[in-house]
Design an enzyme around this catalytic site. Structure first.
Site, PDB file in Angstrom:
ATOM      1  N   THR A  51       0.865  -1.181   0.000  1.00  0.00           N
ATOM      2  CA  THR A  51       0.000   0.000   0.000  1.00  0.00           C
ATOM      3  C   THR A  51       0.903   1.234   0.000  1.00  0.00           C
ATOM      4  O   THR A  51       1.914   1.281   0.708  1.00  0.00           O
ATOM      5  CB  THR A  51      -1.012  -0.003   1.157  1.00  0.00           C
ATOM      6  OG1 THR A  51      -1.800   1.184   1.065  1.00  0.00           O
ATOM      7  CG2 THR A  51      -0.369  -0.058   2.538  1.00  0.00           C
ATOM      8  N   GLU A  52       0.550   2.221  -0.832  1.00  0.00           N
ATOM      9  CA  GLU A  52       1.499   3.301  -1.115  1.00  0.00           C
ATOM     10  C   GLU A  52       1.731   4.235   0.060  1.00  0.00           C
ATOM     11  O   GLU A  52       2.671   5.013   0.051  1.00  0.00           O
ATOM     12  CB  GLU A  52       1.069   4.083  -2.364  1.00  0.00           C
ATOM     13  CG  GLU A  52      -0.269   4.788  -2.270  1.00  0.00           C
ATOM     14  CD  GLU A  52      -1.396   3.913  -2.815  1.00  0.00           C
ATOM     15  OE1 GLU A  52      -1.275   2.668  -2.759  1.00  0.00           O
ATOM     16  OE2 GLU A  52      -2.405   4.486  -3.278  1.00  0.00           O
TER      17      GLU A  52
END
Lengths: 197, 230
Positions: A51-52
């Site tokens: 997840t960024e």
């Protein structure tokens, strides 16, 4: 389609998209529909979810009373770590994205393009008014051009070419004329039967 | 040898921020957002601010307080989709919003902190994002020139800090904080727990206090830092 059928179609789409995730890969699930894929991955599938906002190894979403206030995914859901998870800053997170370490990124349609080895999109086939979302030419401003390999919708799985969408699979209960009617560009039929998901 | 003590009161640290300042604000969603420093700016009332933050938090939370109080002239951000208030103010022309792709925003800030003038990237080439930006060719490949970002002030949130301003972050509250802590002339960090010198083991500090000007201890943790039940 009634609302009840729509829920089924959505679940079917998410379940089908989950099959696109293969063992041993690093995968980013975009905000919205793609994050739902998490619930349909086999528990024993060896895969690294990214997840960024700065985590690899995303574990199950937690209810509010058990949530860690400092641990969310990019969509704001309170997630949990698994054995082997790590946290890192936004610079490292996007270095991973741009340097090609992502094998697959699964985007919601209205999002930024990313530089994974394979980019796929999940979206409803039509908007709330029933207008096609798959068009010959995008009308909203583009942020990345020509990057998408495949599109998963509640009605079909299609590839992407310059002059239309090669049909890969159709959802159960959806006819080919219905599908073309709901698509804003030519659908190219495969030789032989169209598989159903 | 003893390291300097940079612990500062909340009021004193924030009073060093002038009107018109360009301010980097840590956080991705709620985690890592320096809520207490933001509230102090609302209380002191600095005006015409430019904020650079990944997102606009949510209506009634974080940087939204500064937008609502009319202290923000301009916001540079990757998205504002979770804040209907900011969307409405942008559409009404009450606040300028400049969008920057999230990974490029992070790297521009990193470059600013690293003393560089710009970065080269192919992200956004051939799209609206390229408009008005210089383009260069190198080794047969085109790149956009994206300017480095360096600000007057950075507002940082850490889980642990020591008196010198060494900082450690937790979980996904790290996000933009370490890069922003390197990219401003005045770096103010709020630490949930402020430790004496030596309280934060050298291997566990993620930002060296050499980048930090003021470290502020939080007397109590506001409800705003808690789990958001949507």
């Amino acid at each position: 389609m009634s609302d009840g059928n729509m829920i089924d179609a959505r679940t079917r789409m998410v379940r089908r998209a989950a099959r696109e995730i293969t063992a041993g890969t690093v995968v980013n699930l975009g905000i919205g529909l793609p994050t739902k894929v998490l619930d349909y991955l086999p528990a024993d599938l060896p895969v690294c979810l990214h997840t960024e906002n700065g985590m690899t190894g995303i574990g199950p979403t937690l209810p509010y009373d058990r949530a860690d206030r400092n641990l969310i995914d990019a969509g704001g859901a309170y997630v949990s770590p698994v054995a082997g998870s790590t946290y890192f800053d936004s610079v490292a997170s996007f270095a991973l994205v741009r340097s090609g370490r992502l094998d697959l990124t699964m985007l919601g349609a209205i999002e930024l393009g990313q530089k994974a080895r394979r980019v796929v999109v999940m979206t409803t086939h039509t908007d709330r008014k029933g207008n096609p979302k798959l068009l010959s030419r995008c009308t909203l401003p583009l942020t990345a051009r020509g990057c998408v390999a495949r599109i998963f919708t509640d009605m079909a799985v299609v590839g992407v070419t310059g002059d239309g969408f090669p049909l890969v699979e159709r959802a159960e209960g959806v006819t080919l004329p219905e599908l073309q009617e709901a698509t804003g560009a030519p659908l190219h039929m495969p030789a032989g039967d169209v598989p159903v998901f | 040898m003893k390291l300097p003590d940079k612990s500062t009161s909340m009021a004193e640290a924030v009073s060093r921020i002038p009107d018109g300042a360009v301010i980097l604000v840590g956080g991705f969603g709620m985690p890592g957002t320096p809520f207490s420093l933001i509230h102090e700016i609302v209380r002191q009332g600095q005006k015409n601010l430019t904020l650079i933050k990944n997102d606009a938090n949510e209506t009634g939370m974080g940087v939204d307080h500064l937008v609502t109080s009319g202290q923000v002239k301009r916001l540079i951000t990757s998205h504002i989709g979770l804040n209907a208030n900011v969307i409405a103010k942008m559409n009404a022309g009450e606040i300028e919003v400049e969008f920057c792709a999230q990974g490029i925003l992070a790297e521009r800030i990193r470059a600013g902190g690293a003393g560089l003038g710009a970065i080269l990237t192919d992200v956004g080439l051939g799209t609206e994002l390229a408009e008005g930006k210089q383009q260069v060719e190198m080794d047969g490949q085109s790149y956009l020139v994206e300017r480095a970002i360096r600000a007057d002030v950075a507002l940082i949130r850490a889980d642990l800090g020591d008196l010198f301003g060494n900082l450690a972050y937790v979980a996904t509250a790290r996000n933009f904080n370490p890069a922003m802590a390197m990219a401003a002339d005045l770096v103010i960090a709020e630490a949930e727990t402020l430790l004496p010198l030596g309280g934060l083991p050298p291997d566990e500090a993620q930002t060296t206090g050499a980048f930090v000007d003021c470290v502020v201890a939080l007397p109590k943790i506001k409800k705003e830092y808690g789990v958001v039940r949507r």
